[in-house]
Scaffold this active site. Structure first.
Site: not given
Length: 334
Positions: A191, A74-75
């Protein structure tokens, strides 16, 4: 697009969604603490109205989206929502793996109900997207606090200001506090890396990007909410690289690589990706800790010992996030 997650998974057992909820499966809330933003609360039962994030985005209140960055799924944009500056993440449809992109969106919400000063706060999220050209590939939108304009990776590799010991320790404690709070709620980030740590204007680190996160059930088994595992290979624990069981200790390993970067201000590995992966798993390859920054000071020597335990090949030999935080706090008090 239908969610791969049962609607009742994110709701209290005694609640059944009404037609007002739209496509996402969590009730609205009145935002709590740390912000001036008050999202209008519908007439749900008080138990539901007290939830901490909204499943409905008031699109007419979202304005002035400016690109901030983009990633695999995504952005992120800067915008205004109810007159507050926010970050807006649009999760895009992955043509090669449509299920993975949907799972990434839902994984982002694993920690949406949590409020902690070292976690980026989720304000609202939904899969009910306006049908227009700007949202052609958008399968879900998440509105979050704009915690800062820089991440830790930019500070490590692009900041001319020196990362003195006290600053490294302060950043490390912030990250460990966020992890300890996540782990206390049985959530693994999976992450952890400098690029996923937002640094505020006042120097507070906040964990962001939960697209790889997993929820551990009380039984200790993994929640079926997310079946894919992503993450960055340089920071990924060897047991995950081998396809073994996921535990919260994987975050402690990733923390160690991040701490090493804070101190060394270098990339942990260089060279061929597959060779690095093989060496990490088969030969216990780790970033070097024989430089001056790890040997000439008490701080460096203490960090070297901590790193060795945190990135141990055996998860059982690594400290918990709680013990890690306690050790870092002890280092700060010395």
């Amino acid at each position: 697009m239908p969610s791969p997650i049962p609607v009742t998974r994110l709701l209290p057992r005694d609640f059944r969604p009404s037609v007002e909820l739209g496509a996402c499966s969590s009730p609205l809330f009145k935002n709590a603490g740390g912000s001036t933003l008050l999202v209008p609360t519908p007439t749900f039962r008080s138990k539901i109205a007290s939830r901490l994030w909204a499943s409905v985005i008031h699109w007419n209140e979202l304005h002035c989206l400016e690109p901030l960055g983009s990633g695999g799924f995504g952005s992120v944009y800067k915008g205004q929502y109810f007159d507050e500056t926010v970050a807006v993440k649009k999760v895009k449809r992955c043509t090669k793996n449509k299920l993975a992109s949907r799972q990434s969106f839902w994984a982002e919400l694993n920690a949406a109900h949590l409020r902690h000063k070292n976690l980026v706060r989720v304000i609202a999220a939904t899969t009910n997207i306006p049908d227009n050209r700007d949202n052609a590939d958008n399968i879900g939108t998440i509105i979050m606090e704009l915690a800062g304009t820089r991440n830790l990776q930019q500070i490590i590799y692009g900041d001319v200001e020196p990362l003195v010991e006290s600053r490294c320790l302060k950043f490390s404690i912030d990250i460990a506090r966020g992890l300890q709070y996540l782990h206390a709620h049985s959530i693994g980030h999976l992450d952890v890396k400098p690029a996923n740590v937002i640094v505020s204007d006042t120097g507070v680190c906040k964990l962001a990007d939960f697209g790889c996160s997993l929820k551990l059930e009380q039984s200790g088994d993994l929640s079926p909410l997310t079946t894919h595992l992503g993450g960055t290979y340089t920071h990924r624990a060897p047991e995950l690289l081998k396809g073994e069981d996921v535990t919260l200790k994987a975050d402690v390993y990733s923390f160690a690589i991040t701490l090493w970067q804070l101190i060394a201000r270098e990339l942990p590995y260089t060279g061929d990706r597959q060779q690095i992966l093989y060496a990490v798993v088969a030969y216990n390859l780790r970033p070097p800790v024989n430089g001056d920054r790890f040997g000439k000071s008490t701080f460096g020597q203490t960090c070297k010992a901590l790193l060795t335990r945190c990135w141990n090949a055996s998860p059982n030999q690594r400290p918990t996030a709680e013990k890690l935080l306690a050790e870092l706090n002890m280092m700060q008090s010395c």
